[in-house]
Design an enzyme around this catalytic site. Structure first.
Site, PDB file in Angstrom:
ATOM      1  N   ALA A  88       8.393 -27.391 -36.271  1.00 56.94           N
ATOM      2  CA  ALA A  88       8.258 -28.819 -36.540  1.00 56.94           C
ATOM      3  C   ALA A  88       9.520 -29.250 -37.278  1.00 56.94           C
ATOM      4  O   ALA A  88       9.563 -29.277 -38.509  1.00 56.94           O
ATOM      5  CB  ALA A  88       7.006 -29.093 -37.353  1.00 56.94           C
ATOM      6  N   ILE A  89      10.548 -29.527 -36.492  1.00 58.19           N
ATOM      7  CA  ILE A  89      11.857 -29.873 -37.038  1.00 58.19           C
ATOM      8  C   ILE A  89      12.045 -31.390 -36.933  1.00 58.19           C
ATOM      9  O   ILE A  89      11.696 -31.991 -35.911  1.00 58.19           O
ATOM     10  CB  ILE A  89      12.987 -29.155 -36.241  1.00 58.19           C
ATOM     11  CG1 ILE A  89      12.673 -27.670 -36.019  1.00 58.19           C
ATOM     12  CG2 ILE A  89      14.350 -29.370 -36.890  1.00 58.19           C
ATOM     13  CD1 ILE A  89      12.995 -26.732 -37.125  1.00 58.19           C
ATOM     14  N   ASP A 177       4.511 -24.892 -28.430  1.00 58.17           N
ATOM     15  CA  ASP A 177       5.055 -26.225 -28.731  1.00 58.17           C
ATOM     16  C   ASP A 177       4.165 -26.893 -29.774  1.00 58.17           C
ATOM     17  O   ASP A 177       2.952 -26.628 -29.820  1.00 58.17           O
ATOM     18  CB  ASP A 177       5.022 -27.099 -27.467  1.00 58.17           C
ATOM     19  CG  ASP A 177       6.340 -27.098 -26.718  1.00 58.17           C
ATOM     20  OD1 ASP A 177       7.135 -26.169 -26.908  1.00 58.17           O
ATOM     21  OD2 ASP A 177       6.564 -28.048 -25.936  1.00 58.17           O
ATOM     22  N   VAL A 178       4.713 -27.809 -30.537  1.00 54.18           N
ATOM     23  CA  VAL A 178       3.925 -28.486 -31.582  1.00 54.18           C
ATOM     24  C   VAL A 178       3.336 -29.821 -31.115  1.00 54.18           C
ATOM     25  O   VAL A 178       2.357 -30.297 -31.693  1.00 54.18           O
ATOM     26  CB  VAL A 178       4.771 -28.709 -32.866  1.00 54.18           C
ATOM     27  CG1 VAL A 178       5.799 -29.834 -32.682  1.00 54.18           C
ATOM     28  CG2 VAL A 178       3.892 -28.962 -34.065  1.00 54.18           C
ATOM     29  N   ASP A 179       3.909 -30.399 -30.059  1.00 54.38           N
ATOM     30  CA  ASP A 179       3.476 -31.738 -29.631  1.00 54.38           C
ATOM     31  C   ASP A 179       2.254 -31.637 -28.723  1.00 54.38           C
ATOM     32  O   ASP A 179       2.202 -32.201 -27.624  1.00 54.38           O
ATOM     33  CB  ASP A 179       4.623 -32.497 -28.939  1.00 54.38           C
ATOM     34  CG  ASP A 179       5.233 -31.710 -27.794  1.00 54.38           C
ATOM     35  OD1 ASP A 179       5.018 -30.477 -27.712  1.00 54.38           O
ATOM     36  OD2 ASP A 179       5.940 -32.334 -26.977  1.00 54.38           O
ATOM     37  N   GLU A 269      13.219 -22.783 -21.425  1.00 52.40           N
ATOM     38  CA  GLU A 269      12.223 -22.536 -20.378  1.00 52.40           C
ATOM     39  C   GLU A 269      12.849 -21.842 -19.164  1.00 52.40           C
ATOM     40  O   GLU A 269      12.229 -20.961 -18.552  1.00 52.40           O
ATOM     41  CB  GLU A 269      11.566 -23.856 -19.965  1.00 52.40           C
ATOM     42  CG  GLU A 269      10.413 -23.705 -19.000  1.00 52.40           C
ATOM     43  CD  GLU A 269       9.696 -25.028 -18.780  1.00 52.40           C
ATOM     44  OE1 GLU A 269       8.668 -25.264 -19.440  1.00 52.40           O
ATOM     45  OE2 GLU A 269      10.177 -25.843 -17.948  1.00 52.40           O
TER      46      GLU A 269
HETATM   47  C1  LIG Z   1       4.904 -27.850 -22.893  1.00 48.01           C
HETATM   48  C2  LIG Z   1       6.157 -27.158 -22.541  1.00 48.01           C
HETATM   49  O1  LIG Z   1       6.144 -26.241 -21.743  1.00 48.01           O
HETATM   50  N1  LIG Z   1       7.263 -27.606 -23.173  1.00 48.01           N
HETATM   51  C3  LIG Z   1       8.600 -27.119 -22.863  1.00 48.01           C
HETATM   52  C4  LIG Z   1       9.400 -28.272 -22.232  1.00 48.01           C
HETATM   53  O2  LIG Z   1       9.618 -29.458 -22.934  1.00 48.01           O
HETATM   54  P1  LIG Z   1       8.971 -30.557 -23.886  1.00 48.01           P
HETATM   55  O3  LIG Z   1       9.262 -31.865 -23.311  1.00 48.01           O
HETATM   56  O4  LIG Z   1       7.560 -30.274 -24.175  1.00 48.01           O
HETATM   57  O5  LIG Z   1       9.892 -30.314 -25.213  1.00 48.01           O
HETATM   58  P2  LIG Z   1       9.607 -30.766 -26.727  1.00 48.01           P
HETATM   59  O6  LIG Z   1      10.153 -32.115 -26.964  1.00 48.01           O
HETATM   60  O7  LIG Z   1       8.187 -30.558 -27.049  1.00 48.01           O
HETATM   61  O8  LIG Z   1      10.511 -29.689 -27.512  1.00 48.01           O
HETATM   62  C5  LIG Z   1      10.103 -28.337 -27.605  1.00 48.01           C
HETATM   63  C6  LIG Z   1       9.649 -27.991 -29.029  1.00 48.01           C
HETATM   64  O9  LIG Z   1      10.787 -27.897 -29.890  1.00 48.01           O
HETATM   65  C7  LIG Z   1      10.422 -28.335 -31.202  1.00 48.01           C
HETATM   66  N2  LIG Z   1      11.237 -29.507 -31.572  1.00 48.01           N
HETATM   67  C8  LIG Z   1      11.972 -30.185 -30.656  1.00 48.01           C
HETATM   68  C9  LIG Z   1      12.780 -31.263 -31.031  1.00 48.01           C
HETATM   69  C10 LIG Z   1      12.810 -31.654 -32.382  1.00 48.01           C
HETATM   70  O10 LIG Z   1      13.500 -32.619 -32.788  1.00 48.01           O
HETATM   71  N3  LIG Z   1      12.051 -30.975 -33.276  1.00 48.01           N
HETATM   72  C11 LIG Z   1      11.258 -29.914 -32.903  1.00 48.01           C
HETATM   73  O11 LIG Z   1      10.586 -29.335 -33.747  1.00 48.01           O
HETATM   74  C12 LIG Z   1       8.931 -28.668 -31.175  1.00 48.01           C
HETATM   75  O12 LIG Z   1       8.196 -27.531 -31.540  1.00 48.01           O
HETATM   76  C13 LIG Z   1       8.718 -29.006 -29.702  1.00 48.01           C
HETATM   77  O13 LIG Z   1       7.363 -28.886 -29.308  1.00 48.01           O
HETATM   78  O14 LIG Z   1      10.739 -27.790 -21.989  1.00 48.01           O
HETATM   79  C14 LIG Z   1      11.436 -27.429 -23.182  1.00 48.01           C
HETATM   80  C15 LIG Z   1      12.845 -27.092 -22.767  1.00 48.01           C
HETATM   81  O15 LIG Z   1      13.410 -28.198 -22.112  1.00 48.01           O
HETATM   82  C16 LIG Z   1      10.736 -26.279 -23.872  1.00 48.01           C
HETATM   83  O16 LIG Z   1      10.802 -25.129 -23.088  1.00 48.01           O
HETATM   84  C17 LIG Z   1       9.300 -26.652 -24.131  1.00 48.01           C
HETATM   85  O17 LIG Z   1       8.614 -25.542 -24.680  1.00 48.01           O
HETATM   86 MN   LIG Z   2       6.426 -30.197 -25.930  1.00 50.52          MN
END
Ligand SMILES: CC(=O)N[C@H]1[C@@H](OP(=O)(O)OP(=O)(O)OC[C@H]2O[C@@H](n3ccc(=O)[nH]c3=O)[C@H](O)[C@@H]2O)O[C@H](CO)[C@H](O)[C@@H]1O
Ligand SMILES: [Mn+2]
Length: 320
Positions: A88-89, A177-179, A269
């Site tokens: 959780a950045i 992932d956190v979201d 990924e």
């Molecule tokens: C559900 C899923 O499979 N998600 C993947 C997907 O994107 P997502 O679109 O789900 O990426 P995302 O925005 O959730 O970022 C990945 C993770 O990095 C962390 N985070 C990111 C940005 C920030 O400012 N602060 C922070 O803490 C947080 O834990 C977040 O859940 O593709 C990414 C690479 O492109 C990662 O492989 C993710 O794991």
């Molecule tokens: Mn995500």
């Protein structure tokens, strides 16, 4: 359902004159539907899921609702400690409360759990009431400007902390992932030396359409005629030594890519997918374990949604 089937089999009218009376009064269609009903009862009894793939070609189970018995598995994993890593950045701290609250309801209930929360904002980690045997460990880490760099550097941080402490503190790591939020049971049925999760957007697609990295220059490169599944970046794990190997290899590959001036199309990924192609996971989780209700219509074969995306406004949350 199986009990109902057994009752039907042993019911007297199956073998007496009543059967004849019954068929006389019914149409062929009704008899057919009775037979089909019996057949589907048989299928459900002996083949828990006919509608989905339940085993990979290398004999790893694919975990769907109906394929496991939690009572048996909970006993097998009684003395297991599970570490959950979550990042959780910057603005992503806003997702922590719902993530942790729903994890307390659904994640590894009855087992020992350590939540490793990696953050640059330790003061913003919410206080959550935890069940017995569970704790939150806050790990203060640095940040990056681009969200892609934050996402990718998770591999490096998990690798480093695995060596420094996870190896001595927990048996398994689950990297998430956190979201997202939990909305149904996620238990020890997922645990294995190495596991990945089918990406909800591609579980029914063929390999040519997977969004693997296709440029041979990248260390994440996978040619069109290779690939088993498209795994999601947001849910993988395994024993600590295996996760250490995976995250170390992915971090090294991303560092090598950076030196070549190339960034894989889906960042960490893409590298996860490259790694899991040459290191076959010992379990594969169905999209029950990672779903997005805004992106996808829930198909009937998806009986449970266990871990689902929380809507986020990309402009508001990313790169802030
Ligand atoms: C559900 C899923 O499979 N998600 C993947 C997907 O994107 P997502 O679109 O789900 O990426 P995302 O925005 O959730 O970022 C990945 C993770 O990095 C962390 N985070 C990111 C940005 C920030 O400012 N602060 C922070 O803490 C947080 O834990 C977040 O859940 O593709 C990414 C690479 O492109 C990662 O492989 C993710 O794991
Ligand atoms: Mn995500």
């Amino acid at each position: 359902r199986s009990a109902f089937f057994m009752a039907q089999l042993s019911h007297p009218y199956m073998t007496t004159g009543k059967t004849i009376a019954l068929t006389r009064r019914t149409s062929v269609g009704k008899v057919m539907s009775l037979l089909l009903n019996m057949l589907s009862g048989l299928v459900i009894t002996f083949l828990p899921r006919m509608d989905v793939l339940v085993m990979t070609p290398w004999f790893a189970p694919i975990i769907w609702d109906g394929t496991f018995d939690s009572a048996i598995l909970d006993a097998q994993f009684r003395d297991t400690t599970i570490g959950l890593t979550v990042f959780a950045i910057k603005k992503y701290v806003v997702f922590l409360r719902l993530f942790l609250e729903t994890a307390e309801k659904y994640f590894m209930v009855g087992h020992k759990v350590t939540y490793y929360v990696f953050t640059d904002r330790p003061a913003d980690v919410p206080q959550i009431a935890l069940r017995a045997g569970r704790q939150v460990v806050v790990l203060h880490v640095g940040s990056y400007r681009r969200w892609q760099d934050i996402s990718m550097h998770r591999m490096e941080m998990i690798s480093n902390f695995s060596r420094q402490r996870f190896l001595h503190e927990v048996d398994y790591l689950v990297c998430l992932d956190v979201d997202m939020k939990f909305s149904d049971h996620v238990g020890v049925e997922i645990l294995a030396p190495l596991f990945g999760t089918l990406h909800p957007g591609f579980y029914a697609a063929d390999r040519q359409s997977f969004t693997y990295e296709r440029r041979p220059l990248s260390r994440a490169y996978i040619p069109r005629d290779e690939g088993d599944f498209y795994y999601a970046g947001g849910f993988f794990g395994g024993s600590v030594p295996e996760v250490y190997r995976l995250t170390t290899a992915c971090h090294q590959a991303m560092t090598a890519d950076q030196a070549q001036g190339i960034e894989a199309v889906w960042h960490d990924e893409s590298h996860l997918n490259r790694y899991l192609l040459s290191h076959k996971p010992s379990k594969v989780l169905s999209p029950e374990y990672l779903w997005d209700e805004r992106m996808l219509q829930r198909p009937p074969l998806l009986r449970k949604l266990r871990y689902v995306a929380v809507p986020k406004n990309h402009g508001e949350i990313r790169n802030r």
